[in-house]
Design a protein around this motif. Structure first.
Motif, mmCIF file in Angstrom:
data_model
loop_
_atom_site.group_PDB
_atom_site.id
_atom_site.type_symbol
_atom_site.label_atom_id
_atom_site.label_comp_id
_atom_site.label_asym_id
_atom_site.label_seq_id
_atom_site.Cartn_x
_atom_site.Cartn_y
_atom_site.Cartn_z
ATOM 1 N N PRO A 184 0.806 -1.222 0.000
ATOM 2 C CA PRO A 184 0.000 0.000 0.000
ATOM 3 C C PRO A 184 0.842 1.277 0.000
ATOM 4 O O PRO A 184 0.444 2.283 -0.582
ATOM 5 N N SER A 185 2.008 1.237 0.614
ATOM 6 C CA SER A 185 2.845 2.447 0.662
ATOM 7 C C SER A 185 3.616 2.689 -0.629
ATOM 8 O O SER A 185 4.272 3.711 -0.793
ATOM 9 N N CYS A 186 3.572 1.755 -1.554
ATOM 10 C CA CYS A 186 4.343 1.871 -2.801
ATOM 11 C C CYS A 186 3.597 2.770 -3.776
ATOM 12 O O CYS A 186 2.434 2.531 -4.092
ATOM 13 N N GLU A 187 4.283 3.794 -4.237
ATOM 14 C CA GLU A 187 3.620 4.720 -5.167
ATOM 15 C C GLU A 187 3.686 4.236 -6.610
ATOM 16 O O GLU A 187 2.822 4.543 -7.426
ATOM 17 N N SER A 188 4.716 3.470 -6.920
ATOM 18 C CA SER A 188 4.934 3.135 -8.344
ATOM 19 C C SER A 188 3.976 2.065 -8.869
ATOM 20 O O SER A 188 3.567 2.122 -10.020
ATOM 21 N N LYS A 189 3.651 1.103 -8.038
ATOM 22 C CA LYS A 189 2.894 -0.085 -8.477
ATOM 23 C C LYS A 189 3.537 -0.643 -9.760
ATOM 24 O O LYS A 189 2.865 -1.037 -10.733
ATOM 25 N N ALA A 190 4.850 -0.636 -9.751
ATOM 26 C CA ALA A 190 5.601 -1.013 -10.960
ATOM 27 C C ALA A 190 5.331 -2.452 -11.388
ATOM 28 O O ALA A 190 5.355 -2.768 -12.584
ATOM 29 N N GLY B 204 -1.757 -11.464 -21.229
ATOM 30 C CA GLY B 204 -2.548 -10.590 -20.356
ATOM 31 C C GLY B 204 -2.005 -10.603 -18.958
ATOM 32 O O GLY B 204 -1.180 -11.459 -18.614
ATOM 33 N N PRO B 205 -2.441 -9.654 -18.167
ATOM 34 C CA PRO B 205 -1.803 -9.510 -16.855
ATOM 35 C C PRO B 205 -2.128 -10.648 -15.895
ATOM 36 O O PRO B 205 -3.217 -11.192 -15.922
ATOM 37 N N VAL B 206 -1.131 -10.949 -15.114
ATOM 38 C CA VAL B 206 -1.321 -11.870 -13.985
ATOM 39 C C VAL B 206 -1.620 -11.024 -12.743
ATOM 40 O O VAL B 206 -2.505 -11.336 -11.950
ATOM 41 N N LEU B 207 -0.859 -9.936 -12.621
ATOM 42 C CA LEU B 207 -1.013 -9.066 -11.455
ATOM 43 C C LEU B 207 -1.891 -7.862 -11.808
ATOM 44 O O LEU B 207 -1.630 -7.170 -12.804
ATOM 45 N N ILE B 208 -2.899 -7.645 -11.019
ATOM 46 C CA ILE B 208 -3.696 -6.413 -11.170
ATOM 47 C C ILE B 208 -3.753 -5.750 -9.787
ATOM 48 O O ILE B 208 -3.435 -6.387 -8.765
ATOM 49 N N LEU B 209 -4.145 -4.488 -9.782
ATOM 50 C CA LEU B 209 -4.141 -3.767 -8.507
ATOM 51 C C LEU B 209 -5.465 -3.990 -7.771
ATOM 52 O O LEU B 209 -6.547 -3.749 -8.330
ATOM 53 N N GLY B 210 -5.382 -4.455 -6.544
ATOM 54 C CA GLY B 210 -6.583 -4.642 -5.724
ATOM 55 C C GLY B 210 -7.011 -3.326 -5.082
ATOM 56 O O GLY B 210 -6.250 -2.348 -5.074
ATOM 57 N N GLY C 94 -4.810 -1.521 -2.586
ATOM 58 C CA GLY C 94 -3.496 -0.999 -3.003
ATOM 59 C C GLY C 94 -2.429 -2.065 -3.093
ATOM 60 O O GLY C 94 -1.241 -1.751 -3.229
ATOM 61 N N ARG C 95 -2.854 -3.313 -3.020
ATOM 62 C CA ARG C 95 -1.877 -4.408 -3.156
ATOM 63 C C ARG C 95 -2.139 -5.150 -4.470
ATOM 64 O O ARG C 95 -3.287 -5.241 -4.905
ATOM 65 N N PRO C 96 -1.062 -5.709 -5.074
ATOM 66 C CA PRO C 96 -1.290 -6.508 -6.274
ATOM 67 C C PRO C 96 -2.048 -7.784 -5.923
ATOM 68 O O PRO C 96 -1.840 -8.350 -4.837
ATOM 69 N N CYS C 97 -2.946 -8.179 -6.798
ATOM 70 C CA CYS C 97 -3.610 -9.471 -6.625
ATOM 71 C C CYS C 97 -3.665 -10.172 -7.978
ATOM 72 O O CYS C 97 -3.275 -9.598 -9.002
ATOM 73 N N LEU C 98 -4.128 -11.409 -7.963
ATOM 74 C CA LEU C 98 -4.057 -12.216 -9.184
ATOM 75 C C LEU C 98 -5.327 -12.111 -10.007
ATOM 76 O O LEU C 98 -6.437 -12.202 -9.458
#
Ligand code: SF4
Ligand code: SF4
Lengths: 423, 116
Positions: free
Chosen positions: B21-27, B38-44, B47-51
């Motif tokens: 959640p504290s990460c601004e880049s979501k790189a 297609g993406p495996v990781l998407i933003l939940g 603020g955390r990546p999820c599948l």
């Protein structure tokens, strides 16, 4: 291709109902004498190496006493055969051979069919026989859906020049079993040369079984390791590299050590370097350019077919684990391989093996990215600070293999002068 | 709390998501969006990546193992992605070589670059 040792091939044939001589593989002369005593003298003692013409090179001996068995075994273990150390010998009953026959089943790529090979003039000179008079070796394609049934095997043998009724009757079941072995174990080649005709019937006096690499995973019962075919036992690093493609079809990672201990490079007064290429052509031409400049590639590697970054990461770690290297080159041919993925795999490996410097190496490394996503690949190296290393040279599609070799030579000389490393 | 998924190659990726959640880049999410199929990781929403795909789909190869998430998080995020790849026998081999005095170049003097 995974080639079985003779004793392993014979075990397989025995299991498929083909008679083989009584015997056992052993790893020391005392065991050899023990087995000879068990099966009875005289015996044949055969070096187990993956090379042909063992008889003509002294790799097969005969003994009529236990002392002779021990002496022959000692001699075979002492001397490498065709440069390959002998780690096992097969002690087996000596056959009274009346005639020698050649039987084989292999794949005919032009027909895309299995083909059965039969010659009534089997023995060590079969290749010469086939070259001098091809009619002596009868080639018969087999319909893979029908298989090889007994009547078809008899028909093949009937057409074989010189075959008698007795030959046809005794060899047909052997031929059918050989074909079943070929199919059941996904072989590229099963060959008995010779089938010894003895008073007790046909016996497989030798056995060559090559399993298709791509099918090894289907045969855990064989206990084979997936490695490249080199004609010698695989090195530990080759065995490790062989696991990389298992279960992951995305691209390939071929790795063979050309000079596992660096002794060839030393003898030739060359500098040992590690090596990875996309495409065998680029690989060979780069090697040709490097050698006259004073370098010796201690391995061959080909990572092509668009391997995943994780595959690149793993093979790079294996390549860099060679202790003697004083440099590393990665050269891609111009292809559709997605080179940014390739670069990520290499960068991930470098960061792991050079943690103190964030992936910057302590030996000269040259990367020539040429092909799809080559600029992105170079950018990956820049983003991660590895391009800033004084010992890293990054090149793009403007260079050919000679340019790359010359650039590496310049880089290596600069590194050597700066670090005082003595090649 | 970590997000872990297993890969076709036999390896795995683990993301220590409490730091996300504290990460601004979501790189990780950005680089993954560029991958085919297609993406495996998407933003939940937290603020955390999820599948996006299922674990089974990922294991079958939907994750291309491009290692973008690992590397991008390392330089633009909080460096919380870990990648494990099987290389059975390599550590034992290296230990054996070192015991015999044949030390790989990168373990001989890793600071050589800095000293020159
Ligand atoms: S880049 Fe790293 S820290 Fe940022 S969201 Fe992705 S995994 Fe978390
Ligand atoms: S390895 Fe590549 S495809 Fe897989 S999750 Fe990471 S960024 Fe996405």
């Amino acid at each position: 291709m995974a080639r079985l040792y003779e004793y392993q091939g014979k075990e397989l044939l025995r299991g498929m109902g083909i008679p083989v001589p009584r015997g056992r593989a052993v790893r020391d002369p005392i065991q050899a004498a023990k087995i000879a005593q068990e099966i009875g003298l005289p015996v044949a003692i055969k070096a187990q190496v993956l090379a042909g013409r063992r008889g003509k090179s002294g790799g097969i001996r005969f003994a009529t006493t236990l002392e002779e068995v021990r002496m022959a075994a000692r001699a075979l273990f002492r001397e490498p055969l065709h440069g390959i150390p002998v780690e096992a010998i097969l002690v087996e009953e000596r056959l009274e051979i009346r005639r020698e026959i050649y039987l084989a089943v292999t794949a005919d790529p032009s027909r895309r069919q299995p083909v059965v090979l039969v010659s009534l003039t089997g023995g060590v000179d079969i290749e010469e026989t086939a070259a001098q008079d091809p009619r002596q070796v009868l080639r018969t394609p087999v319909n893979i859906r029908e298989g090889l049934l007994d009547h078809a095997a008899r028909n093949i043998l009937r057409k074989t020049p010189g075959a008698t009724s007795a030959d046809i009757l005794s060899l047909a079941p052997v031929l059918c079993s050989l074909y079943r072995t070929y199919r059941q174990f996904d072989c590229k080649l099963v060959e008995i040369n010779p089938v010894a005709l003895t008073s007790a019937g046909p016996v497989a006096a030798d056995a060559r079984v090559d399993i298709d690499d791509d099918a090894i995973w289907r045969h855990p019962e064989l206990g084979l390791r997936m490695t490249e075919e080199t004609g010698r036992p695989p090195t530990p690093l080759e065995v490790i590299a062989g696991t990389i493609d298992v279960g992951d079809h995305r691209g390939t990672a071929h790795f063979v050590q050309l000079d596992p201990d660096g002794s060839v490079a030393r003898e030739l007064g060359k500098i040992p370097v590690a090596f990875d290429c996309v495409g065998t052509g680029a690989s060979l031409t780069t090697m040709d350019e490097l050698v006259p400049l004073g370098y010796y590639p201690v391995n061959f590697a080909d990572t092509s077919g668009n391997p995943s970054a994780s595959k690149m990461y793993r093979i790079t770690k294996v390549i860099l684990a060679q202790p003697q290297i004083q440099g590393y080159l990665f050269i891609s041919c111009i292809s559709s391989q997605q080179l940014d993925n390739t670069a990520r795999g290499i960068v991930a490996a470098l960061k792991e093996v050079f943690p103190a410097t964030g992936g910057q190496p302590n030996i000269p490394m040259l990367f020539a990215f040429r092909g799809a996503y080559d600029e992105e690949a170079v950018q990956v190296f820049r983003d991660h600070g590895i391009a800033a290393s004084p010992w890293v040279e990054l090149l793009g599609r403007e260079v050919d293999e000679r340019d790359a070799a010359l650039a590496f030579h310049k880089l290596h000389r600069r590194w050597r002068d700066a670090t005082g490393s003595v090649p | 709390m970590s997000l872990e998924f297993h890969l076709l190659s036999g390896g795995s990726i683990t993301i220590h998501t409490p730091e996300c959640p504290s990460c601004e880049s979501k790189a990780c999410v950005k680089v993954c969006a560029e991958q085919s199929p297609g993406p495996v990781l998407i933003l939940g929403e937290d603020g955390r990546p999820c599948l996006k795909p299922t674990l089974t789909e990922i294991k079958r190869g939907v994750c291309t193992e491009c290692l973008g998430c690992l590397l991008e998080c390392g330089i633009h995020g909080n460096n919380v992605v870990r990648f494990q790849a099987p290389l059975e026998g390599l550590e034992a081999y290296l230990a054996e070589q070192e015991a015999a005095g044949r030390i790989p170049i990168y373990r001989q003097d890793a600071k050589q670059v800095e000293s020159t």
